[in-house]
Design an enzyme around this catalytic site. Structure first.
Site, PDB file in Angstrom:
ATOM      1  N   CYS A 193      20.192  27.260  31.264  1.00  0.00           N
ATOM      2  CA  CYS A 193      19.488  28.732  30.905  1.00  0.00           C
ATOM      3  C   CYS A 193      19.634  28.356  28.981  1.00  0.00           C
ATOM      4  O   CYS A 193      19.986  26.915  29.268  1.00  0.00           O
ATOM      5  CB  CYS A 193      21.121  29.730  31.089  1.00  0.00           C
ATOM      6  SG  CYS A 193      20.415  30.358  32.941  1.00  0.00           S
ATOM      7  N   ARG A 225      17.326  33.014  30.877  1.00  0.00           N
ATOM      8  CA  ARG A 225      17.815  32.279  31.769  1.00  0.00           C
ATOM      9  C   ARG A 225      16.790  31.717  32.831  1.00  0.00           C
ATOM     10  O   ARG A 225      15.187  32.615  33.286  1.00  0.00           O
ATOM     11  CB  ARG A 225      18.170  33.424  33.603  1.00  0.00           C
ATOM     12  CG  ARG A 225      18.481  32.811  35.057  1.00  0.00           C
ATOM     13  CD  ARG A 225      19.311  33.989  35.544  1.00  0.00           C
ATOM     14  NE  ARG A 225      19.545  33.497  36.989  1.00  0.00           N
ATOM     15  CZ  ARG A 225      19.250  34.197  38.259  1.00  0.00           C
ATOM     16  NH1 ARG A 225      18.921  35.599  38.006  1.00  0.00           N
ATOM     17  NH2 ARG A 225      19.726  33.540  38.627  1.00  0.00           N
ATOM     18  N   LEU A 226      16.656  30.448  33.517  1.00  0.00           N
ATOM     19  CA  LEU A 226      16.381  29.891  34.555  1.00  0.00           C
ATOM     20  C   LEU A 226      16.080  30.162  35.436  1.00  0.00           C
ATOM     21  O   LEU A 226      17.869  29.453  35.908  1.00  0.00           O
ATOM     22  CB  LEU A 226      15.918  28.799  33.652  1.00  0.00           C
ATOM     23  CG  LEU A 226      15.233  27.306  34.965  1.00  0.00           C
ATOM     24  CD1 LEU A 226      13.795  28.181  34.422  1.00  0.00           C
ATOM     25  CD2 LEU A 226      15.811  26.264  34.416  1.00  0.00           C
ATOM     26  N   GLY A 273      24.164  26.090  32.892  1.00  0.00           N
ATOM     27  CA  GLY A 273      24.570  24.638  33.559  1.00  0.00           C
ATOM     28  C   GLY A 273      24.504  25.076  35.123  1.00  0.00           C
ATOM     29  O   GLY A 273      24.145  25.879  34.852  1.00  0.00           O
ATOM     30  N   GLU A 274      24.993  23.837  35.806  1.00  0.00           N
ATOM     31  CA  GLU A 274      24.987  24.368  36.983  1.00  0.00           C
ATOM     32  C   GLU A 274      26.668  23.509  37.282  1.00  0.00           C
ATOM     33  O   GLU A 274      27.077  22.415  37.339  1.00  0.00           O
ATOM     34  CB  GLU A 274      24.571  23.497  37.810  1.00  0.00           C
ATOM     35  CG  GLU A 274      22.735  23.469  37.520  1.00  0.00           C
ATOM     36  CD  GLU A 274      22.174  24.966  38.671  1.00  0.00           C
ATOM     37  OE1 GLU A 274      22.848  25.401  39.637  1.00  0.00           O
ATOM     38  OE2 GLU A 274      21.522  25.183  38.061  1.00  0.00           O
ATOM     39  N   ASP A 311      26.231  30.701  40.852  1.00  0.00           N
ATOM     40  CA  ASP A 311      28.146  29.990  40.352  1.00  0.00           C
ATOM     41  C   ASP A 311      28.394  29.999  38.888  1.00  0.00           C
ATOM     42  O   ASP A 311      29.722  29.915  38.577  1.00  0.00           O
ATOM     43  CB  ASP A 311      27.432  28.519  39.907  1.00  0.00           C
ATOM     44  CG  ASP A 311      26.650  28.027  39.332  1.00  0.00           C
ATOM     45  OD1 ASP A 311      25.300  29.135  39.580  1.00  0.00           O
ATOM     46  OD2 ASP A 311      26.181  26.497  39.068  1.00  0.00           O
ATOM     47  N   GLY A 357      17.872   9.391  36.208  1.00  0.00           N
ATOM     48  CA  GLY A 357      17.805   7.930  36.112  1.00  0.00           C
ATOM     49  C   GLY A 357      19.252   7.758  34.978  1.00  0.00           C
ATOM     50  O   GLY A 357      20.067   6.969  35.582  1.00  0.00           O
TER      51      GLY A 357
END
Length: 617
Positions: free
Chosen positions: A2, A54-55, A82-83, A106, A381
C-alpha cells in the site's frame, strides 16, 4: 502492499478547517495511487490526518484502512504498508490473550498487537513494513519501519507540523516548499547517487525513518528509537551446521513469504539467487497441486549486441529457460524495446522522486508493469549478493583494498561532464569519503578478529547499509509504481543476522563466490545453475538505445534553457558524445557505465524541471 501518508499538528484544531485538510489527504492519496489502486481512505481529527491507498493481498473484503480499534478509553488508528509474514503465529498469540478479530488481515494483527505490547511489538514482527499509529487520547503519533528498510517511509518537520509518506511526492503534495535542494543534496546526487546516505534524501528538509527504527511524535517533539541493529557475534557452528542452518533459514523465509490470498509468481533470471527462490516456491506449490508462473527479462537485440565482460560474463535467457524446464514452471520471457527503455527513464525518475539507476531502473519498471497485468505478488532473488558476498569487491584484492565505496570509487568518472567551477564549489570527493568513513566507524566489530576478517565485516556492513538499500529502493519503487508487490526472502532479518557473522572462509567455501549459498542449495538446482558464474541484472548494449540517449543529450546541450546546463560543461559533453561509449568500466555498481551517465543527467534535467527544484548553492 500500500501507500501511507499523513500529518500531525501539535497546535490548533484541524477540524476547524476540515474541508481543507481532507482535500490535502485526498491529494496525498492521489499522488501515491499507483501503490494501492484497489481502495483509498482517510481519517482526520483535531491534531492528526491519515491517508491510505490499498493493494489488496490479504482479506480482500475487510482490510480497509485507516483501521480503528478501541481499548478502554483509548482509540487507535493505523495506516500500514507491507506484509507481516509471521502474522498467523502472532494472531494465535493475541487470540490466546482474548482478542477477537474482525478481519483476517495483518493490519488488524498489527493494530491489536500494539494495544497489547506497545513498542515491544516491533521485535516480534517478521516482515516488511512501514506504518503509522495514532493514539487519540495521548495525541501521540508513532512511525515504524522494518529492520532492513524494505518498505520506505519519509518525513519532514516544520515548526508545529510533522508530515510523512511512503514516497517523497506525498510530502511535496502537502508542501511544495519541501522540494528545496542545497549543497548537501547536490553532493548526494553527484558524489553518491543513485545511492543516498541512510536517513537523508537529496531534499534539504525531507528525511527517511531509518531501518529498524521507530519515531514518537507528541507535543511537537520527535523522539527516535532503535529497536534493531546488526551485531557482531562469534560464529560457533561447524561448516556442516552452517550449511544446514542457512538452508533452513532460506527455505523458511521463502515459505513464509508465500503468504497470500491471490496467486504469486517469481522473477527467474537463471542465476543462482532467483533460481533458489523459484525452486523452493515451485516445490511448495507442487505439493498443493499448483504450477508456479515465472518471468525472465531481456532486451531487444541482445542476442546480437550483447558484450561479455568481467562484470557480466553471460546472457541470462538460456539459463532461465533451462531452470524453468527443470522446475516445470509456466514461464514467460519479457522483452523491452529500445524505445520503451528510453521512454521509461522519466517514469523511473518520477517513481523515485529524483534521478535513479537510469535504464537499470527504467527497464525493471517496464518489466514490473508487464508482470502486473497478470500477477500482483512476486518473489525475487534480491539481496543475496550483499549478504553472501557475491560481488567482486569481496574477493578481488584490488577492489578489496580500496579505502572507498567499492561500487563507486572513481570520482573522475562522476565529474567528467561537470563544470570546473561547480566541482570547486561542491566538496564531492570529501563528501563521499566522509560518508564512507562514517559507515566504517559504525561497523560492529568483533574483538580478536584478524585485520582481513575485520575488513570483510566492514564490506558486508557497507553493502547492507548502502548498496542493498539502493537496490531495495529500486525494487520497491519500480514494482509499486505498477501496483505489484515484490517480496525479497533473502532480506529476512534472520538470514542477515546469521550470515553476517559467518566467517569468510565459509561464505567463500571452495574458493567460490557465494560458496555457502551454493552448498545450502544443493538438491534444489541442477549443477549448471548451482555453479553458474554470477551475472548481474541484464542491460542493453543496443546501439539504437545509445543513439536515443545521445540525441536527447545533444538536444539539451543545444538548448539555452534546460536546467541541467547549470551543472554541465558543454565542451566536455560534446567530446564525450564523440567518444565511443564505455560499457566495461562502471561508475556505479556493475552496470552503470557511459550510456548510463548520459541517462542519469537526462533524468536529472527532467527532475529539475518537473519538480521545480529550487537550488541553494
Amino acid at each position: 502492499m500500500c501507500g501511507i501518508s499523513g500529518f500531525y499538528k501539535s497546535h490548533g484544531n484541524l477540524i476547524f478547517q476540515k474541508d481543507t485538510y481532507e482535500t490535502i489527504l485526498h491529494k496525498m492519496n492521489h499522488v501515491q495511487k499507483h501503490r494501492g489502486p484497489d481502495e483509498d481512505g482517510i481519517y482526520l481529527d483535531d491534531h492528526c490526518g491519515l491517508a491510505h491507498v490499498r493493494l489488496s493481498i490479504l482479506d480482500l473484503a475487510k482490510g480497509s484502512q485507516p483501521m480503528h480499534c478501541c481499548t478502554g478509553s483509548e482509540d487507535y488508528w493505523i495506516v500500514y504498508n507491507g506484509e507481516i509474514y509471521n502474522m498467523p503465529e502472532l494472531r494465535r498469540e493475541l487470540q490466546q490473550q482474548g482478542i477477537v478479530f474482525q478481519t483476517t488481515c495483518d493490519t488488524e494483527v498489527l493494530l491489536q498487537g500494539y494495544t497489547r505490547w506497545g513498542d515491544d511489538m516491533y521485535e516480534k514482527l517478521n516482515g516488511i513494513f512501514a506504518f503509522a499509529i495514532w493514539e487519540t487520547k495521548k495525541r501521540q503519533l508513532t512511525l515504524c519501519r522494518d529492520r532492513l528498510g524494505v518498505k520506505p517511509l519519509f518525513f519532514a518537520q516544520n515548526n508545529n507540523t510533522f508530515v510523512f509518506g511512503s514516497e517523497i511526492k506525498s510530502l511535496l503534495s502537502y508542501d511544495k516548499t519541501l522540494s528545496k535542494v542545497n549543497k548537501e543534496g547536490l553532493c548526494e546526487l553527484l558524489a553518491l547517487g543513485p545511492a543516498h546516505t541512510y536517513g537523508k534524501t537529496v531534499y534539504q528538509h525531507i528525511k527517511e525513518v531509518l531501518p529498524g527504527t521507530f519515531l514518537k511524535i507528541c507535543g511537537g517533539e520527535v523522539q527516535e528509537n532503535t529497536y534493531w541493529k546488526l551485531e557482531s557475534r562469534e560464529h560457533t557452528d561447524s561448516v556442516e551446521q552452517t550449511i544446514e542452518k542457512t538452508s533452513f533459514l532460506i527455505q523458511s523465509a521463502i515459505h513464509m513469504q508465500m503468504l497470500s490470498d491471490i496467486p504469486i509468481c517469481t522473477f527467474l533470471s537463471g542465476g543462482l539467487d532467483s533460481s533458489i527462490v523459484s525452486a523452493v516456491t515451485a516445490n511448495r506449490l507442487k505439493e498443493q497441486g499448483k504450477t508456479l508462473t515465472t518471468y525472465s527479462f531481456d532486451f531487444e537485440g541482445n542476442q546480437t549486441y550483447f558484450e561479455a565482460n568481467s562484470f557480466q560474463p553471460s546472457q541470462d535467457l538460456p539459463f532461465a529457460l533451462e531452470m524453468s524446464e527443470y522446475l516445470g514452471t509456466n514461464h514467460h520471457v519479457l522483452q523491452c524495446s529500445n524505445r520503451d527503455l528510453y521512454e521509461h527513464l522519466s517514469s523511473a525518475m518520477f517513481a523515485r522522486d529524483f534521478p535513479c539507476m537510469a535504464d537499470v531502473e527504467s527497464s525493471l519498471l517496464y518489466f514490473c508493469g508487464q508482470v502486473s497485468k497478470h500477477h500482483r505478488v512476486t518473489l525475487t532473488g534480491e539481496c543475496a549478493d550483499e549478504i553472501f558476498g557475491g560481488y567482486p569487491w569481496f574477493y578481488r584484492q584490488d577492489m578489496f583494498d580500496r579505502n572507498a565505496f567499492p561500487w563507486s570509487y572513481d570520482m573522475d568518472a562522476r565529474t567528467a561532464l561537470l563544470k570546473p567551477g561547480l566541482i570547486e564549489k561542491l566538496p564531492l570527493q570529501e563528501y563521499s569519503v566522509n560518508a564512507y568513513e562514517t559507515t566504517i566507524r559504525e561497523t560492529p566489530v568483533l574483538s580478536g578478529e584478524s585485520k582481513e576478517e575485520k575488513r570483510r565485516r566492514e564490506l558486508s556492513y557497507l553493502n547492507i547499509k548502502w548498496f542493498m538499500a539502493t537496490l531495495l529502493e529500486r525494487m520497491d519503487r519500480t514494482s509499486m509504481y505498477n501496483g505489484l508487490e515484490a517480496r525479497v526472502p533473502f532480506a529476512d532479518h534472520r538470514i542477515v543476522e546469521y550470515v553476517f557473522n559467518v566467517p569468510w572462509s565459509m561464505k567463500f567455501m571452495g574458493d567460490t563466490e557465494k560458496g555457502l549459498l551454493r552448498n545450502a542449495a544443493r538438491g534444489l538446482l541442477p549443477d549448471s545453475i548451482l555453479f553458474r558464474k554470477k551475472s548481474p541484472y541484464p542491460k542493453t548494449y543496443h546501439p539504437v538505445y545509445e543513439q536515443l540517449l545521445k540525441d536527447e543529450f545533444l538536444r539539451i546541450l543545444n538548448s539555452t534553457s534546460e536546467p541541467v546546463l547549470e551543472f554541465l560543461d558543454k565542451e566536455r559533453c560534446y567530446d564525450f558524445l564523440n567518444t565511443p561509449m564505455s560499457y566495461g568500466k562502471p561508475w556505479f555498481g556493475q552496470l552503470m557505465a557511459g550510456p548510463q551517465l548520459l541517462a542519469y543527467y537526462i533524468q536529472m534535467n527532467q527532475w529539475l524541471k518537473s519538480y521545480s527544484i529550487p537550488l541553494d548553492i
